[in-house]
Design a protein around this motif. Structure first.
Motif, short mmCIF file in Angstrom:
data_model
loop_
_atom_site.label_atom_id
_atom_site.label_comp_id
_atom_site.label_asym_id
_atom_site.label_seq_id
_atom_site.Cartn_x
_atom_site.Cartn_y
_atom_site.Cartn_z
N GLY A 260 26.75 -23.48 107.21
CA GLY A 260 26.06 -22.21 107.42
C GLY A 260 25.59 -21.62 106.11
N SER A 261 26.44 -21.67 105.09
CA SER A 261 26.07 -21.15 103.77
C SER A 261 24.94 -21.98 103.15
N VAL A 262 25.02 -23.31 103.32
CA VAL A 262 23.98 -24.19 102.75
C VAL A 262 22.63 -23.86 103.37
N LEU A 263 22.57 -23.72 104.69
CA LEU A 263 21.29 -23.46 105.36
C LEU A 263 20.81 -22.03 105.12
N LEU A 264 21.75 -21.09 105.05
CA LEU A 264 21.37 -19.70 104.81
C LEU A 264 20.71 -19.57 103.44
N ALA A 265 21.33 -20.17 102.42
CA ALA A 265 20.79 -20.08 101.05
C ALA A 265 19.60 -20.99 100.87
N GLY A 266 19.72 -22.22 101.38
CA GLY A 266 18.70 -23.23 101.09
C GLY A 266 17.43 -23.09 101.88
N VAL A 267 17.51 -22.46 103.08
CA VAL A 267 16.35 -22.44 103.97
C VAL A 267 15.98 -21.03 104.43
N LEU A 268 16.95 -20.29 104.97
CA LEU A 268 16.61 -19.00 105.60
C LEU A 268 16.04 -17.98 104.61
N ALA A 358 13.58 -25.10 94.15
CA ALA A 358 14.69 -25.36 93.23
C ALA A 358 15.96 -24.65 93.70
N HIS A 359 15.82 -23.41 94.12
CA HIS A 359 16.99 -22.65 94.60
C HIS A 359 17.59 -23.31 95.83
N GLY A 360 16.74 -23.80 96.73
CA GLY A 360 17.24 -24.47 97.92
C GLY A 360 18.06 -25.70 97.58
N LEU A 361 17.60 -26.49 96.62
CA LEU A 361 18.31 -27.71 96.23
C LEU A 361 19.62 -27.39 95.51
N ILE A 362 19.53 -26.50 94.50
CA ILE A 362 20.69 -26.25 93.64
C ILE A 362 21.76 -25.43 94.35
N THR A 363 21.36 -24.34 95.02
CA THR A 363 22.36 -23.50 95.68
C THR A 363 22.92 -24.20 96.91
N GLY A 364 22.11 -25.01 97.58
CA GLY A 364 22.64 -25.83 98.67
C GLY A 364 23.75 -26.74 98.17
N LEU A 365 23.53 -27.39 97.01
CA LEU A 365 24.55 -28.25 96.41
C LEU A 365 25.80 -27.45 96.04
N LEU A 366 25.61 -26.28 95.44
CA LEU A 366 26.76 -25.46 95.04
C LEU A 366 27.62 -25.06 96.24
N PHE A 367 26.98 -24.67 97.34
CA PHE A 367 27.77 -24.29 98.52
C PHE A 367 28.49 -25.50 99.14
N PHE A 368 27.86 -26.67 99.09
CA PHE A 368 28.57 -27.89 99.52
C PHE A 368 29.82 -28.10 98.67
N LEU A 369 29.68 -27.93 97.35
CA LEU A 369 30.80 -28.18 96.43
C LEU A 369 31.92 -27.17 96.62
N VAL A 370 31.56 -25.91 96.81
CA VAL A 370 32.59 -24.89 97.04
C VAL A 370 33.30 -25.13 98.37
N GLY A 371 32.54 -25.58 99.38
CA GLY A 371 33.17 -25.92 100.66
C GLY A 371 34.17 -27.05 100.49
N ALA A 372 33.81 -28.05 99.66
CA ALA A 372 34.72 -29.17 99.40
C ALA A 372 35.97 -28.69 98.67
N LEU A 373 35.80 -27.77 97.72
CA LEU A 373 36.95 -27.20 97.01
C LEU A 373 37.88 -26.46 97.98
N THR A 509 24.09 -36.60 96.90
CA THR A 509 23.25 -37.38 95.98
C THR A 509 21.77 -37.01 96.07
N PRO A 510 21.18 -36.85 97.29
CA PRO A 510 19.75 -36.47 97.34
C PRO A 510 19.46 -35.15 96.64
N LEU A 511 20.39 -34.19 96.73
CA LEU A 511 20.16 -32.89 96.10
C LEU A 511 20.21 -33.02 94.59
#
Length: 542
Positions: A260-268, A358-373, A509-511
């Motif tokens: 949800g965070s990835v799509l909210l930041a990356g797309v919405l 750029a924000h969609g790619l980078i912030t999407g990656l950051l939210f994925f990483l925080v979710g993994a943490l 990896t794609p991001l």
């Protein structure tokens, strides 16, 4: 690029928009016996990966078949009468402005579906989750593909309900309040926006966005343009989000599940800034010119405010939440996008569109990483994740800290690949040259250095200086986060964390790759957007 028949291009764009909607309906049906696999839950999650994968392939083929020699021309267009009494048409098409957003949306949704297949969110039915994810994708893609003002509004609103339920049902602590705040803010903004869209359509005699852009406001009086820009701008600013209409965003991000965070930041968030460029700039240029200095002022306040909020959260002992910090960083980054648009120059608007991607790619990656943490440690609290202050020792076993995770163990020592990726996301977010985050912010500041004719240059030079100061603050809080969470060795008595799993590697990896490629080869994006932006700003006559 490849030569594709126009009718095939029309089909591809229609499939990109409608495919996820059909997939959402299919997700709610019982799985055929041969496709159930180990369980119905696994079957429906696999269905989500399949549908979003098919949509991504269609979007990539659409991009390959796109005529890159004429990116300002609407391509793959479908124009069918829908409601003749109101002259509302099902009008679809894509150009150099919307094509990158279509591909970004399809990519991020596929990566979210892939991530969820291996790591399903807890709290609700997988059927409902996949259906909502696909409905959200359909609404977002439709927003970037439709060329009718009323259809744009319907698509713009279509994403609210699925995002509300994703937060409210699969979110974390405080999810109900965050979901209500999200939907109330965006609905109130949308009501005002609808009035502005209706005003333009009624006064101009058409809701067709291509015709309105070509007309360039000539059939709208100055007062109508000012009122329309104010009304539509409020609705778009809430979704962007622009300071001071941003307060729903940190709560929504903090409570939302990872995807949800990835799509909210990356797309919405991109839907709001896209509306500024697609509707307000070409359709009501006089009205936009009137409000441009105010938009720029709010933008730079947002840049500094977002950065100061992040610095406050990053301080030791502040009990700052890492997801909340990244949410506030989005307020600052989207401020650069709004500043670029407010300059009304090709340089600034191109920078804004580049910063969007750029924000969609980078912030999407950051939210994925925080979710993994959070999955590994059970926390996104910075004081829990970070190294202790000098002289402080990790909590002993059996204390308040969970047994599986002790404070004081830096990521570089416990999960080096995860720590390296977090550091990469942070330096990309602060705008390191050579990565995607650099170009958008730099071009937005260059646009402010020499704004469009009629705009106050001293005012925009001031905005540029404030924005440049904001980049220093961004570097400060991102480096503090990296130092606290990543740097240093693990304590000997603390076990290692699980490092990057195979499915996480596939999703991230794609991001990472696109962040590097966009940073090293910005022409790939700017070559698409620039001709369309030049045409918009020239009054639709080129």
């Amino acid at each position: 690029m490849i030569d594709i028949n126009e009718s095939v291009m029309q089909f591809l764009l229609a499939f990109v928009v409608v495919g996820p909607l059909l997939g959402a309906v299919a997700a709610l049906l019982p799985a055929p016996p041969g496709l159930k696999g180990k369980s119905p839950e696994q079957a429906v999650l696999r269905h989500g990966v399949t549908v979003t994968g098919a949509v991504l392939i269609a979007a990539i083929v659409l991009a390959l078949g796109f005529d890159h020699d004429h990116p300002s021309k609407m391509q793959a267009t479908t124009d069918i009468s829908w409601i003749p009494a109101l002259d509302v048409r099902i009008h679809l098409g894509t150009d150099g402005i919307s094509l990158p957003l279509l591909v970004l949306t399809a990519l991020l949704t596929f990566l979210c579906a892939l991530y969820s297949y291996f790591n399903p969110p807890k709290g609700g039915s997988p059927k409902a989750f996949v259906a909502l994810l696909l409905l959200l994708e359909s609404g977002t893609l439709a927003t970037f593909a439709v060329l009718d003002l009323l259809l744009f509004f319907l698509a713009f609103e279509m994403v609210l309900i699925p995002m509300y339920f994703l937060i409210a049902r699969w979110g974390g602590e405080g999810r109900t309040r965050a979901a209500w705040k999200f939907i109330l803010f965006t609905l109130l903004g949308s009501v005002v926006m609808l009035l502005g869209l209706l005003l333009i359509g009624i006064k101009a005699g058409t809701f067709d966005m291509v015709a309105l852009a070509t007309d360039n406001g000539r059939s709208l009086t100055a007062s109508v343009q000012v009122i329309a820009v104010l009304a539509i701008g409020i609705g778009l600013a809430v979704k962007t989000p622009m300071w001071p209409l941003h307060s729903w965003l940190p709560d929504a991000h903090t409570a939302a599940p990872t995807v949800g965070s990835v799509l909210l930041a990356g797309v919405l968030l991109k839907m709001g800034t896209y509306g500024f460029v697609r509707i307000l700039l070409p359709v009501a240029p006089h009205g936009f010119h009137t409000f441009a200095p105010y938009l720029a002022a709010f933008a730079v306040v947002g840049i500094v405010y977002g950065s100061l909020a992040c610095l406050a959260l990053a301080k030791p002992g502040a009990k700052g939440d890492l997801k909340r910090l990244i949410a506030y960083s989005s307020v600052g980054h989207m401020g650069f996008v709004l500043l670029g648009i407010a300059t009304m120059t090709p340089t600034g608007v191109n920078g804004a569109l580049f910063a969007n991607i750029a924000h969609g790619l980078i912030t999407g990656l950051l939210f994925f990483l925080v979710g993994a943490l959070k999955d590994r440690t059970g926390s996104t609290d910075l004081d829990t994740l970070a190294l202790p202050a000098p002289g402080h020792h990790p909590a002993p076993s059996g204390s308040a800290a969970p047994d599986r995770f002790q404070p004081g163990a830096a990521l570089y020592g416990r999960a080096p690949r995860l720590g390296g990726l977090l550091a990469f996301g942070a330096v990309a977010s602060l705008g390191l040259p050579g990565l995607a985050g650099f170009w958008g912010e730099m071009l937005a500041l260059f646009g402010a250095f020499r704004p469009a004719a009629g705009l106050s240059r001293p005012a925009f030079l001031t905005f540029m200086a404030i924005g440049a100061f904001g980049t220093l603050l961004t570097a400060a809080y991102m480096l503090i986060v990296v130092r606290r969470v990543c740097m240093g060795g693990a304590e000997r008595d603390v076990p290692e964390l699980a490092d990057v799993h195979g499915y996480e590697f596939a999703a991230w990896t794609p991001l990472v790759t696109l962040t590097v490629l966009a940073g090293l080869w910005p022409k790939a994006l700017l070559g698409l957007t620039d001709p369309a932006v030049q045409q918009f700003l020239a009054g639709g006559t080129r």
